[in-house]
Design a protein around this motif. Structure first.
Motif, PDB file in Angstrom:
ATOM      1  N   GLU A   1      25.944   8.426  17.884  1.00 16.95           N
ATOM      2  CA  GLU A   1      24.859   9.359  18.204  1.00 16.95           C
ATOM      3  C   GLU A   1      23.515   8.811  17.731  1.00 16.95           C
ATOM      4  O   GLU A   1      22.503   8.948  18.428  1.00 16.95           O
ATOM      5  CB  GLU A   1      25.146  10.707  17.547  1.00 16.95           C
ATOM      6  CG  GLU A   1      26.316  11.449  18.188  1.00 16.95           C
ATOM      7  CD  GLU A   1      26.602  12.757  17.497  1.00 16.95           C
ATOM      8  OE1 GLU A   1      25.954  13.008  16.460  1.00 16.95           O
ATOM      9  OE2 GLU A   1      27.475  13.520  17.990  1.00 16.95           O
ATOM     10  N   GLN A   2      23.488   8.146  16.484  1.00 15.57           N
ATOM     11  CA  GLN A   2      22.231   7.580  15.987  1.00 15.57           C
ATOM     12  C   GLN A   2      21.757   6.445  16.899  1.00 15.57           C
ATOM     13  O   GLN A   2      20.567   6.331  17.208  1.00 15.57           O
ATOM     14  CB  GLN A   2      22.430   7.065  14.555  1.00 15.57           C
ATOM     15  CG  GLN A   2      22.604   8.190  13.538  1.00 15.57           C
ATOM     16  CD  GLN A   2      22.940   7.673  12.143  1.00 15.57           C
ATOM     17  OE1 GLN A   2      23.078   6.437  11.949  1.00 15.57           O
ATOM     18  NE2 GLN A   2      23.056   8.572  11.171  1.00 15.57           N
ATOM     19  N   GLN A   3      22.704   5.583  17.299  1.00 13.20           N
ATOM     20  CA  GLN A   3      22.322   4.520  18.230  1.00 13.20           C
ATOM     21  C   GLN A   3      21.779   5.105  19.519  1.00 13.20           C
ATOM     22  O   GLN A   3      20.788   4.636  20.070  1.00 13.20           O
ATOM     23  CB  GLN A   3      23.538   3.629  18.517  1.00 13.20           C
ATOM     24  CG  GLN A   3      23.993   2.791  17.339  1.00 13.20           C
ATOM     25  CD  GLN A   3      25.232   1.984  17.644  1.00 13.20           C
ATOM     26  OE1 GLN A   3      25.742   2.059  18.756  1.00 13.20           O
ATOM     27  NE2 GLN A   3      25.706   1.201  16.676  1.00 13.20           N
ATOM     28  N   ALA A   4      22.466   6.154  19.994  1.00 11.18           N
ATOM     29  CA  ALA A   4      22.006   6.775  21.229  1.00 11.18           C
ATOM     30  C   ALA A   4      20.620   7.371  21.040  1.00 11.18           C
ATOM     31  O   ALA A   4      19.756   7.281  21.914  1.00 11.18           O
ATOM     32  CB  ALA A   4      22.991   7.846  21.668  1.00 11.18           C
ATOM     33  N   GLN A   5      20.403   7.995  19.831  1.00 16.41           N
ATOM     34  CA  GLN A   5      19.092   8.569  19.569  1.00 16.41           C
ATOM     35  C   GLN A   5      18.019   7.474  19.510  1.00 16.41           C
ATOM     36  O   GLN A   5      16.908   7.655  20.028  1.00 16.41           O
ATOM     37  CB  GLN A   5      19.118   9.345  18.254  1.00 16.41           C
ATOM     38  CG  GLN A   5      19.927  10.646  18.343  1.00 16.41           C
ATOM     39  CD  GLN A   5      20.020  11.358  17.006  1.00 16.41           C
ATOM     40  OE1 GLN A   5      19.519  10.844  15.997  1.00 16.41           O
ATOM     41  NE2 GLN A   5      20.662  12.523  17.014  1.00 16.41           N
TER      42      GLN A   5
ATOM     43  N   ALA B   1      14.919   7.093  21.704  1.00 18.81           N
ATOM     44  CA  ALA B   1      13.547   7.016  21.162  1.00 18.81           C
ATOM     45  C   ALA B   1      12.811   5.830  21.768  1.00 18.81           C
ATOM     46  O   ALA B   1      11.631   5.926  22.156  1.00 18.81           O
ATOM     47  CB  ALA B   1      13.591   6.898  19.633  1.00 18.81           C
ATOM     48  N   GLN B   2      13.511   4.648  21.802  1.00 18.98           N
ATOM     49  CA  GLN B   2      12.878   3.472  22.401  1.00 18.98           C
ATOM     50  C   GLN B   2      12.545   3.733  23.864  1.00 18.98           C
ATOM     51  O   GLN B   2      11.469   3.383  24.356  1.00 18.98           O
ATOM     52  CB  GLN B   2      13.813   2.268  22.282  1.00 18.98           C
ATOM     53  CG  GLN B   2      14.011   1.780  20.854  1.00 18.98           C
ATOM     54  CD  GLN B   2      15.013   0.656  20.757  1.00 18.98           C
ATOM     55  OE1 GLN B   2      15.548   0.229  21.782  1.00 18.98           O
ATOM     56  NE2 GLN B   2      15.251   0.156  19.535  1.00 18.98           N
ATOM     57  N   GLN B   3      13.471   4.354  24.551  1.00 14.94           N
ATOM     58  CA  GLN B   3      13.243   4.641  25.953  1.00 14.94           C
ATOM     59  C   GLN B   3      12.060   5.580  26.124  1.00 14.94           C
ATOM     60  O   GLN B   3      11.238   5.410  27.020  1.00 14.94           O
ATOM     61  CB  GLN B   3      14.508   5.263  26.564  1.00 14.94           C
ATOM     62  CG  GLN B   3      14.415   5.505  28.056  1.00 14.94           C
ATOM     63  CD  GLN B   3      14.366   4.189  28.840  1.00 14.94           C
ATOM     64  OE1 GLN B   3      14.801   3.135  28.356  1.00 14.94           O
ATOM     65  NE2 GLN B   3      13.788   4.222  30.022  1.00 14.94           N
ATOM     66  N   GLN B   4      12.033   6.603  25.232  1.00 17.95           N
ATOM     67  CA  GLN B   4      10.912   7.539  25.299  1.00 17.95           C
ATOM     68  C   GLN B   4       9.589   6.844  24.999  1.00 17.95           C
ATOM     69  O   GLN B   4       8.568   7.134  25.629  1.00 17.95           O
ATOM     70  CB  GLN B   4      11.140   8.680  24.300  1.00 17.95           C
ATOM     71  CG  GLN B   4      12.268   9.633  24.721  1.00 17.95           C
ATOM     72  CD  GLN B   4      12.534  10.699  23.693  1.00 17.95           C
ATOM     73  OE1 GLN B   4      11.884  10.683  22.624  1.00 17.95           O
ATOM     74  NE2 GLN B   4      13.458  11.593  24.012  1.00 17.95           N
ATOM     75  N   ALA B   5       9.611   5.906  23.975  1.00 16.35           N
ATOM     76  CA  ALA B   5       8.379   5.181  23.643  1.00 16.35           C
ATOM     77  C   ALA B   5       7.910   4.357  24.827  1.00 16.35           C
ATOM     78  O   ALA B   5       6.716   4.328  25.166  1.00 16.35           O
ATOM     79  CB  ALA B   5       8.597   4.274  22.419  1.00 16.35           C
ATOM     80  N   LYS B   6       8.898   3.679  25.454  1.00 17.13           N
ATOM     81  CA  LYS B   6       8.550   2.889  26.624  1.00 17.13           C
ATOM     82  C   LYS B   6       7.978   3.788  27.714  1.00 17.13           C
ATOM     83  O   LYS B   6       7.005   3.458  28.390  1.00 17.13           O
ATOM     84  CB  LYS B   6       9.775   2.130  27.143  1.00 17.13           C
ATOM     85  CG  LYS B   6      10.227   1.015  26.221  1.00 17.13           C
ATOM     86  CD  LYS B   6      11.463   0.328  26.786  1.00 17.13           C
ATOM     87  CE  LYS B   6      11.950  -0.769  25.846  1.00 17.13           C
ATOM     88  NZ  LYS B   6      13.152  -1.442  26.361  1.00 17.13           N
ATOM     89  N   GLN B   7       8.639   4.925  27.868  1.00 14.59           N
ATOM     90  CA  GLN B   7       8.167   5.840  28.902  1.00 14.59           C
ATOM     91  C   GLN B   7       6.771   6.353  28.561  1.00 14.59           C
ATOM     92  O   GLN B   7       5.918   6.506  29.445  1.00 14.59           O
ATOM     93  CB  GLN B   7       9.151   7.006  29.038  1.00 14.59           C
ATOM     94  CG  GLN B   7      10.497   6.585  29.643  1.00 14.59           C
ATOM     95  CD  GLN B   7      11.493   7.715  29.690  1.00 14.59           C
ATOM     96  OE1 GLN B   7      11.179   8.798  29.177  1.00 14.59           O
ATOM     97  NE2 GLN B   7      12.667   7.451  30.289  1.00 14.59           N
ATOM     98  N   GLU B   8       6.504   6.612  27.243  1.00  8.39           N
ATOM     99  CA  GLU B   8       5.176   7.075  26.820  1.00  8.39           C
ATOM    100  C   GLU B   8       4.134   6.002  27.080  1.00  8.39           C
ATOM    101  O   GLU B   8       3.023   6.280  27.540  1.00  8.39           O
ATOM    102  CB  GLU B   8       5.212   7.455  25.340  1.00  8.39           C
ATOM    103  CG  GLU B   8       6.019   8.715  25.028  1.00  8.39           C
ATOM    104  CD  GLU B   8       5.383   9.931  25.648  1.00  8.39           C
ATOM    105  OE1 GLU B   8       4.176   9.939  25.887  1.00  8.39           O
ATOM    106  OE2 GLU B   8       6.137  10.911  25.918  1.00  8.39           O
TER     107      GLU B   8
END
Length: 472
Positions: A371-375, A379-386
């Motif tokens: 779950e932490q890896q997925a989070q 997070a990385q995906q969200q940062a990239k998306q941001e």
């Protein structure tokens, strides 16, 4: 032919009648009923006793003719003989004739007619009845089996049903006459002289019928009987009463003998009953003694059985106690083994539970790591998306600013063009106004306006430098 033989041959046996009835009963039941002609001059038929219609079962003519022959023989024997006795019946005086062998004929008066009833010896009801128009033949059960008219003609079977109602009443009346005739009384000479002509007149048609009817004669010829009419001898009136007195004396002696025999029989029966009572009392005493002895024996045997049962019960109780102790011991062992098994099972369950818990903790830790890896990945995906959205927003803002700047510049240029276009027109308008006021000045101003209008077109490229480079 002897009187005894005549009596034997003329009696129609029950077996012959039964056979004749059986052969024709079905056919008679199927025949249509045709009413008889009314009885002329017989206005008092209603005085006959009420009775059901006679049953109908025609028999072969040979059997029917035997009944008619017997009635004819009696009628011929009594034709001119006075009656043996008379009797009173329902207010009428009946007359009776008897033969020496106890055949009987009764005459029952109705108006100016006589109805004749014919009886076998000791029979309670007639076997034949004849009125002024018809003759009715009956079997022992009162069934109408033969029917003749006054001329002796044997009537067809389809007329039996019509004759059945009157035949039934005649048959019942014949039984009542037979009972009333037990009270006999002598017939006075003047009474007989009065009724004799009518009796003889009503007898003649039946006597002539035997000789005149062709079928009846043919039956006689076929039967080969010669002169078949029975030769009855009428019993005189005096003989009847003498025989009646003789019979009364005999009857009285018989009654006395019977009473004496009854008394003797009662005494013998009383003695037998007393002997039987004594024997029964002795038998009861013996039976009671036997019962008492048997009761004592049963008591001893009962005591022995009870003692034996007590011993057996004690042994069974001891054995039951031993079996119970053994069962208790086995139960304790089984309980101990069960408790040990339960403890082992509990330990195994505890070990299994701990192992399950450890596996569950490891699975939870692994799940948490995943779950932490997925989070982190999310997070990385969200940062990239941001970042991508920021870049897109910056690009969009830049595009929007550039568009706004270009639009503003275009508007400014358009404004300057409109102003430039409006200024000459305004100056021209003013000049026109002044020219109208001063034509010379108008010419000068027009020249100046033209020159000024030419000048802005030459300086238009330098207007992009801003307000600092603009020239008036």
């Amino acid at each position: 032919m002897s009187r005894t033989r005549l009596k034997t041959t003329l009696i129609l046996g029950p077996s012959l009648l039964a056979m004749a009835l059986a052969s024709c009963r079905d056919e008679a039941q199927q025949s249509a009923a045709r009413p008889l002609e009314p009885l002329s001059g017989y206005e008092t038929v209603a005085a006959l006793p009420a009775a059901p219609a006679a049953r109908v079962a025609p028999v072969p003519q040979s059997a029917g003719y035997q009944l008619a022959e017997r009635a004819y023989g009696l009628q011929e024997a009594f034709y001119d003989a006075p009656p043996a006795y008379g009797f009173d019946y329902d207010g009428r005086q009946g007359m009776a004739w008897e033969t020496e062998d106890d055949w009987s004929m009764y005459a029952d008066p109705y108006g100016d007619q006589e109805v004749y009833y014919y009886y076998q010896p000791d029979a309670p009801r007639p076997y034949f009845v004849r009125d002024s128009q018809y003759g009715y033949g009956f079997d022992a059960a009162g069934v109408l089996i033969a029917l003749f008219d006054s001329n002796g003609r044997y009537l067809d079977r389809d007329q039996f049903r019509g004759a059945a109602p009157l035949a039934g009443r005649y048959y019942a009346n014949g039984g009542d006459l037979r009972r009333a005739a037990r009270n006999r009384a002598p017939i006075r000479q003047e009474v007989w002289r009065t009724r004799a002509p009518r009796v003889q007149a009503t007898a003649q048609p039946w006597i002539r019928a035997v000789r005149n009817d062709a079928d009846w004669r043919a039956w006689r010829d076929r039967d080969d009987r010669g002169d078949p009419a029975p030769r009855f001898r009428a019993r005189p009136q005096q003989v009847v009463f003498e025989q009646d007195r003789t019979r009364d004396l005999q009857r009285e002696r018989l009654q006395q003998d019977r009473r004496r025999q009854v008394l003797e029989q009662r005494d013998r029966e009383q003695q037998v009953r007393q002997q039987q009572a004594d024997a029964q009392a002795h038998a009861r005493d013996q039976q009671q003694a036997n019962r008492d002895q048997a009761a004592r024996v049963r008591q001893v045997q009962q005591g022995q059985r009870e003692a034996q049962q007590s011993r057996v019960a004690a042994q069974r109780q001891q054995q039951a106690n031993e079996r119970q102790q053994q069962a208790n011991a086995r139960q304790q062992q089984a309980d101990q083994r069960r408790r040990q098994a339960e403890q082992q099972q509990q330990q195994q369950q505890a070990s299994q539970q701990r192992a399950n818990e450890q596996r569950a903790q490891q699975q939870r830790a692994q799940q948490q790591g995943r779950e932490q890896q997925a989070q982190a990945q999310r997070a990385q995906q969200q940062a990239k998306q941001e970042q991508a959205r920021a870049r897109q927003q910056q690009q969009q803002a830049a595009r929007e600013n550039a568009g706004r700047q270009q639009a503003a510049q275009a508007r400014a240029q358009q404004q300057q063009v409109r102003q430039a276009q409006q200024a000459p027109r305004e100056a021209q308008r003013q000049q026109q106004q002044a020219a109208r006021a001063n034509p010379a000045a108008d010419h000068a101003r027009e020249a100046a306006a033209r020159a000024k209008a030419d000048r802005p077109q030459q300086q238009a490229p330098g207007r992009n430098r801003g307000p600092e480079g603009r020239r008036d």
